[in-house]
Design an enzyme around this catalytic site. Structure first.
Site, PDB file in Angstrom:
ATOM      1  CD  GLU A   1       1.594  17.313 -60.007  1.00 10.19           C
ATOM      2  OE1 GLU A   1       2.101  18.374 -59.169  1.00 10.19           O
ATOM      3  OE2 GLU A   1       2.374  16.164 -59.500  1.00 10.19           O
TER       4      GLU A   1
ATOM      5  CB  CYS B   1       5.993  18.981 -54.237  1.00  8.52           C
ATOM      6  SG  CYS B   1       7.317  20.120 -54.518  1.00  8.52           S
TER       7      CYS B   1
ATOM      8  N   GLY C   1       2.716  22.410 -53.198  1.00 10.97           N
ATOM      9  CA  GLY C   1       2.454  24.228 -52.736  1.00 10.97           C
ATOM     10  C   GLY C   1       3.022  24.405 -52.056  1.00 10.97           C
TER      11      GLY C   1
ATOM     12  CG  HIS D   1       5.355  19.133 -59.047  1.00 11.50           C
ATOM     13  ND1 HIS D   1       4.507  19.741 -58.623  1.00 11.50           N
ATOM     14  CD2 HIS D   1       5.814  19.921 -58.135  1.00 11.50           C
ATOM     15  CE1 HIS D   1       4.770  20.083 -57.256  1.00 11.50           C
ATOM     16  NE2 HIS D   1       6.143  20.319 -57.613  1.00 11.50           N
TER      17      HIS D   1
ATOM     18  NE  ARG E   1       9.932  28.104 -52.469  1.00  8.34           N
ATOM     19  CZ  ARG E   1       9.108  28.132 -52.164  1.00  8.34           C
ATOM     20  NH1 ARG E   1       7.587  28.676 -52.368  1.00  8.34           N
ATOM     21  NH2 ARG E   1      10.015  28.229 -50.720  1.00  8.34           N
TER      22      ARG E   1
END
Length: 206
Positions: free
Chosen positions: A180, A83, A51, A178, A142
């Site tokens: 997931e 992240c 996030g 990531h 990012r």
């Protein structure tokens, strides 16, 4: 605790919460969102999702979760951070906005947005020796990168240029990517192994 389903929370203030809840449930955990200190107190492990790290920091303070989270991590709560979650676990960060804080626990320095903007996101295959074969297909959005690891932190994976993108220390596991979002479950399984050990819960029968 009876049974073999450890209670695992996903910090649900902002970010890709549902994806982590689904992976954890598929691996046999009693997965639940965490937004309050009372909910944090009920879980045996926690995922800090991707996030925006500065937003999650501000919301954790607004929800009176920052200090309980920091204390739980210091007390040995198993945590998986992906992240933004890696940034929130890092003891030191570069590129932070004014006043940004982390929960800490990982003896590393992390660079925020190390690869540039969203348009510079990329995918690559990573060798992760502790997981064996096949390589991990990693998605970087990012993403941060670990620029310095202290003596207590162990790098698990690096990019071809040597930059560290996965690291662990005791019950903490931090990833710059990531898993997931790609169907990669081995990191979550590794994290759940630590949760089960700390909670005294046996692994499910195969």
């Amino acid at each position: 605790m009876a049974g073999n389903s450890p209670r695992v929370g996903v910090l649900a203030l902002q970010g890709d919460v549902r994806e982590h809840l689904r992976v954890l449930a598929d691996l046999g955990a009693d997965a639940r969102p965490v937004r309050r200190a009372s909910e944090l107190a009920e879980v045996d492990g926690l995922v800090l999702p991707g996030g925006e790290s500065s937003v999650i920091d501000k919301l954790a303070r607004a929800f009176d979760l920052f200090d309980p989270l920091r204390a739980a991590i210091a007390d040995g709560l198993p945590v998986l951070g992906t992240c933004a979650g890696l940034i929130l676990l890092a003891d030191r960060i570069d590129g932070a906005i004014a006043g940004q804080r982390t929960f800490g626990g990982l003896d590393v320095r992390v660079q925020r947005n190390a690869f540039g903007s969203q348009t510079q996101s990329f995918e690559t295959d990573l060798a992760v020796p502790v997981l064996g074969d096949p390589p991990v297909h990693a998605v970087f959005i990012r993403a941060p990168v670990v620029t310095e690891t202290g003596p207590d932190a162990t790098p698990l994976a690096t990019l071809p240029d040597g930059r560290v993108v996965a690291v662990e220390q005791d019950n903490l596991l931090g990833l710059a990517f990531h898993p997931e979002s790609t169907g990669e479950t081995r990191f979550h399984a590794r994290f759940l192994g630590r949760v089960r050990t700390r909670a005294g819960v046996s692994a499910p029968a195969l």
